[in-house]
Design a protein around this motif. Structure first.
Motif, PDB file in Angstrom:
ATOM      1  N   LEU A 120       0.963  -1.318   0.041  1.00 17.04           N
ATOM      2  CA  LEU A 120       0.039   0.041  -0.046  1.00 17.04           C
ATOM      3  C   LEU A 120       0.851   1.260  -0.003  1.00 17.04           C
ATOM      4  N   ARG A 121       0.356   2.317  -0.684  1.00 17.40           N
ATOM      5  CA  ARG A 121       1.090   3.572  -0.603  1.00 17.40           C
ATOM      6  C   ARG A 121       0.122   4.424  -0.108  1.00 17.40           C
ATOM      7  N   VAL A 122       0.254   5.098   1.146  1.00 22.60           N
ATOM      8  CA  VAL A 122      -0.720   6.043   1.789  1.00 22.60           C
ATOM      9  C   VAL A 122      -0.365   7.564   1.614  1.00 22.60           C
ATOM     10  N   GLU A 123      -1.137   8.323   1.249  1.00 20.10           N
ATOM     11  CA  GLU A 123      -0.671   9.676   1.151  1.00 20.10           C
ATOM     12  C   GLU A 123      -1.580  10.471   1.801  1.00 20.10           C
ATOM     13  N   GLY A 124      -1.244  11.696   2.360  1.00 20.05           N
ATOM     14  CA  GLY A 124      -2.235  12.479   2.962  1.00 20.05           C
ATOM     15  C   GLY A 124      -1.730  13.431   4.165  1.00 20.05           C
ATOM     16  N   PRO A 125      -2.523  14.180   4.841  1.00 19.20           N
ATOM     17  CA  PRO A 125      -1.937  14.943   6.034  1.00 19.20           C
ATOM     18  C   PRO A 125      -1.487  14.139   6.979  1.00 19.20           C
ATOM     19  N   ILE A 126      -0.225  14.511   7.587  1.00 20.16           N
ATOM     20  CA  ILE A 126       0.346  13.654   8.409  1.00 20.16           C
ATOM     21  C   ILE A 126      -0.305  13.356   9.724  1.00 20.16           C
ATOM     22  N   ILE A 423       4.045  -4.785 -19.078  1.00 19.55           N
ATOM     23  CA  ILE A 423       4.176  -4.186 -17.778  1.00 19.55           C
ATOM     24  C   ILE A 423       2.534  -4.221 -17.238  1.00 19.55           C
ATOM     25  N   GLU A 424       2.619  -4.659 -15.975  1.00 27.40           N
ATOM     26  CA  GLU A 424       1.396  -4.429 -15.241  1.00 27.40           C
ATOM     27  C   GLU A 424       1.755  -3.845 -14.086  1.00 27.40           C
ATOM     28  N   GLU A 425       0.894  -2.456 -13.960  1.00 25.22           N
ATOM     29  CA  GLU A 425       1.149  -1.961 -12.719  1.00 25.22           C
ATOM     30  C   GLU A 425       0.251  -2.367 -11.610  1.00 25.22           C
ATOM     31  N   LEU A 426       0.982  -2.508 -10.470  1.00 22.76           N
ATOM     32  CA  LEU A 426       0.096  -3.348  -9.211  1.00 22.76           C
ATOM     33  C   LEU A 426      -0.715  -2.657  -8.466  1.00 22.76           C
ATOM     34  N   LEU A 427      -0.070  -1.359  -8.080  1.00 21.66           N
ATOM     35  CA  LEU A 427      -0.730  -0.606  -6.990  1.00 21.66           C
ATOM     36  C   LEU A 427      -1.795   0.169  -7.960  1.00 21.66           C
ATOM     37  N   VAL A 428      -3.252  -0.136  -7.297  1.00 19.61           N
ATOM     38  CA  VAL A 428      -4.346   0.686  -7.944  1.00 19.61           C
ATOM     39  C   VAL A 428      -4.964   1.631  -6.944  1.00 19.61           C
ATOM     40  N   PRO A 429      -5.494   2.635  -7.340  1.00 19.10           N
ATOM     41  CA  PRO A 429      -6.177   3.663  -6.592  1.00 19.10           C
ATOM     42  C   PRO A 429      -7.322   3.075  -5.570  1.00 19.10           C
ATOM     43  N   VAL A 430      -7.439   3.127  -4.349  1.00 20.26           N
ATOM     44  CA  VAL A 430      -8.702   2.773  -3.604  1.00 20.26           C
ATOM     45  C   VAL A 430      -9.147   3.769  -3.053  1.00 20.26           C
ATOM     46  N   PHE A 431      -8.621   4.589  -2.261  1.00 16.28           N
ATOM     47  CA  PHE A 431      -9.103   5.930  -1.978  1.00 16.28           C
ATOM     48  C   PHE A 431      -8.438   7.169  -2.799  1.00 16.28           C
ATOM     49  N   VAL A 432      -9.214   8.305  -3.147  1.00 17.67           N
ATOM     50  CA  VAL A 432      -8.548   9.406  -3.552  1.00 17.67           C
ATOM     51  C   VAL A 432      -9.023  10.544  -2.861  1.00 17.67           C
TER      52      VAL A 432
END
Lengths: 492, 492
Positions: A120-126, A423-432
């Motif tokens: 998972l890659r999680v981005e947002g306010p700390i 190429i297959e990109e594995l990470l898909v958006p789950v929350f935006v």
């Protein structure tokens, strides 16, 4: 915005305080210096495959999505935090309006994954992204662990040339580490390839097929074993499986089961199976098969249980055990050999004046140095076979029409050029921006995905001990960035 | 009838379907032959202490009580059962009126218990008593396991002559086998002697002290380690513990912590501690202690974490590590060395024409032969020291003013006569005819009970490997009954 279906297992759960106190102290610390809305990126990844396996099966994302979707502080939560006398009223007031506004990219459940890849890659306010660390890790660690363990066991059962699809049933509820471990564990076991579970709560929540017949107490509660068998066959004429080891398998259990089987046959019914739950399963199953066959009951299946795991199942098969189905409990539901997967959650980038700056965690232990920056995970296929995964920075583009040189990130002299790859990109958006944008697949679809995935790799990664090591490489640009940051750190 | 306090962890849980399908098939089978209201007795016991320990710490009874107190079938449960197409409408109708009407006798939580002793004795109509097997085993197995593991770790921390009460904090949430494993695991760890948990949900539910400071991401998110330390010390001036291993413990972490400690000292505050979470904890803690002492910061505590268990803690202490407190995660919360306790639930008696008839389960494996009949567990004390436990039939009376001969139930030539002894009966009534009659103690009282209990036994039972084996004997009458039933079984 997509919505979440409320499954029975989640009914009215409220998990906002399912976090470590240090997340709250860090959130409060950032709040005190007014940096709590600064945006950051965290990666979830693990460093070693569980149980010495050649891969892990990603699982737990549904639980992450449910959790983030419902995340808020109730008055009760705030009252408890207030009672700790550690936080200012300003901060508690701020938490009242809390919800998750970040982005989550994830590798879908049922995907085969490997060490050091961001699952998972999680981005947002700390402040938000810090709170959720503990729960996300708990969900992903637990379910990925059990799905992987289940796959190991299912692969073992499939080594039987006589019964190449012999089913594995999860029946570990009583040895599970409490309720959720049993229900989400049964889910993960089904994802890993089990055909069903004994656990009704898991069956109800996920429409997993349930199975079960009788225990020793059923047999004991009747005047004789034969009475008990007959009573069961009358209650479940279509689904009679008889437990034959309460007193003596060969002298009592199987002869009585044969009597019932023949009686049922006369009535146009058929005894479906017997279950052996103790003793030497190789010896007893072979004797049982001969006795059943000699009685004309060739279709009666033999199910085995009793402290099974992937190693014992393999050995029983090698010794010619006549077992058509496996009930696996303790070792599956706890992943007893390795009861924890070690996913971590590491800061890899931070927004400074609208630019993402990479962050690295240095360590005395080189394997613990993190891969910096916002990253994606690419799976590279040649002739429809996965040949390597490549971790790259999100902005990098790869032209699959040109050759690509891959190299081992530690032993960089080990190099390979691939051509005509896909190429297959594995990470898909789950929350935006806090909105759920990913349609959560049903557990049946996730289970099918594992079967498909496994076929994409060389079979040598499925060896239970010392499997082939699948390559996970870094792009040249990511590798260079990492070296630059390490160099900067060493020469202040 | 006593009532149950609703703790946050139980909020709106509904666990009736937390059972194995085979309980329902057996219930239905008994219903079909109209025997479902016949009264039976089941014992809960285990055969081997977890992790090779000398005892187990009983835990999980609160969860059993909560579960039985709330047990009923909702329309949703019945709809699911109907969907399985295995049960008649008559049976489902019968389940509508279901609640628990039985009796439960249990050994209180926090008691030291031993193999083959009934930890619970459950009596009631077979239909009810069968349903609850799986959930009861799950609760008792999980919590007793973790309480025992915690005690092992706490005993290890207490071997330090310099810090005989050095505290252990449970911090395994992220590696727990899902939510309940973390919360009930934290509860059990506290019962076992941990001083607190990092898990806020456990803290809220059970008023367990919570602790936590900052992780590596806090340090990484500031321009420098020193900035991060200062910001933390300003947010929590009374509770500053600094994590010193993000970059380099000796060259950066501790020197920066000393700077902050000295600044705080000037302001009349004091740095409470540092935490080391990687590297060689013996070496680093000794170096850290010297550096802190040399700077005049003798009161700053050193906390260690990083994949600790009872063995590593012992070894670190033996090597003179200067560690004042221990944070333990994975190995505690999963009991990684032995992630399941094997309590079973066995039919031991059945009412026939108002008389309890004993039942036995024979097995190829002599250790799996059960002890028949309705039983009690007596702990025998001489000079306030527990000398043996005696399993006896409920109607047996012992006159403590007369000598009592005890004998090993397997090697019967091993005999001992005790005099001037005191008897403590361990099983206490919890439910009587479905009514809760037991006031559930607070977790703080249970924790204190463990400390008291441990002192009642010879210290040799606390050795982590190959401990002294405490005697659990059978009364002469029970032993005779068992032999008679075995003999009857062999000579039909």
């Amino acid at each position: 915005m997509l919505e979440i279906t409320e499954l029975p297992v989640y009914r009215d759960r409220h998990l906002t305080l399912l976090t470590d106190l240090y997340q709250l102290t860090m959130m409060y610390g950032q709040f005190c210096v007014n940096r709590h809305e600064e945006r950051v990126v965290f990666d979830v990844f693990y460093r070693t495959n569980p149980c010495g396996n050649g891969y892990a099966v990603a699982a737990g994302l549904e639980q992450v999505a449910w959790y983030l979707y419902h995340l808020k502080f109730t008055e009760g939560d705030l009252a408890y935090l207030r009672s700790l006398k550690m936080f200012s009223e300003d901060f508690l007031e701020y938490l009242k309006g809390f919800s998750f506004h970040g982005d989550v990219y994830a590798i879908p459940e049922g995907t085969l994954v490997f060490p050091n890849e961001p699952l998972l890659r999680v981005e947002g306010p700390i402040l938000e992204v810090q709170l959720i660390e503990s729960a996300i890790l708990t969900f992903v660690n637990h379910q990925s662990l059990i799905a992987t363990k289940a796959r190991r066991i299912v692969e073992a059962a499939r080594t039987n040339p006589k019964h190449p699809r012999s089913p594995v049933i999860e029946m570990g509820l009583r040895r599970a580490q409490n309720v959720d471990a049993s229900v989400f564990g049964a889910r993960a076991a089904y994802i890993g390839g089990c055909v069903g579970t004994s656990n009704l709560m898991a069956g109800e929540s996920y429409q997993i097929p349930v199975s079960g017949t009788q225990g020793h107490s059923w047999i004991q509660s009747f005047p004789s074993e034969l009475d008990a068998f007959i009573a069961y066959s009358q209650a479940f004429p279509e689904e009679t499986v008889l437990l034959v080891d309460t007193y003596d398998v060969l002298r009592s259990g199987i002869p009585n089961a044969i009597r019932v089987g023949l009686q049922m046959k006369e009535k146009g019914l058929s005894l479906k199976g017997i279950r052996i739950d103790s003793g030497d399963l190789a010896y007893l199953s072979k004797r049982a098969r001969r006795m059943l066959d000699a009685a004309g009951l060739k279709d009666v299946k033999i199910i085995a249980s009793s402290d099974l795991d992937e190693y014992i199942i393999r050995d029983l098969i090698l010794q010619g055990a006549e077992i058509d189905g496996w009930g696996v409990g303790t070792h599956l539901i706890t992943s007893s050999e390795c009861p924890a997967l070690g996913c971590v959650y590491k800061l890899v980038a931070q927004e400074v004046h609208t630019v993402w700056e990479p962050r690295i965690k240095v360590s005395e232990n080189p394997s613990k140095v993190t891969n910096p920056g916002r990253k994606k995970v690419l799976r590279l296929f040649v002739d429809d076979h996965a040949v390597a995964d490549l971790i790259a920075l999100t902005h990098e583009e790869f032209d699959a029409s040109k050759p690509l040189e891959l190299f081992d990130p530690i032993h960089t002299y080990k190099r390979k050029v691939i051509e005509n790859y896909r190429i297959e990109e594995l990470l898909v958006p789950v929350f935006v921006r806090g909105e759920l944008v990913y349609e959560l697949p049903k557990v049946q679809q996730i289970r099918a995905r594992v079967d498909e995935q496994v076929e994409q790799f060389v079979p040598e990664i499925r060896r239970p001990r010392k499997p082939h090591e699948y390559h996970v490489d870094l792009s040249q640009e990511l590798w260079d960035l990492k070296q630059t940051l390490l160099h900067e750190w060493r020469t202040p």
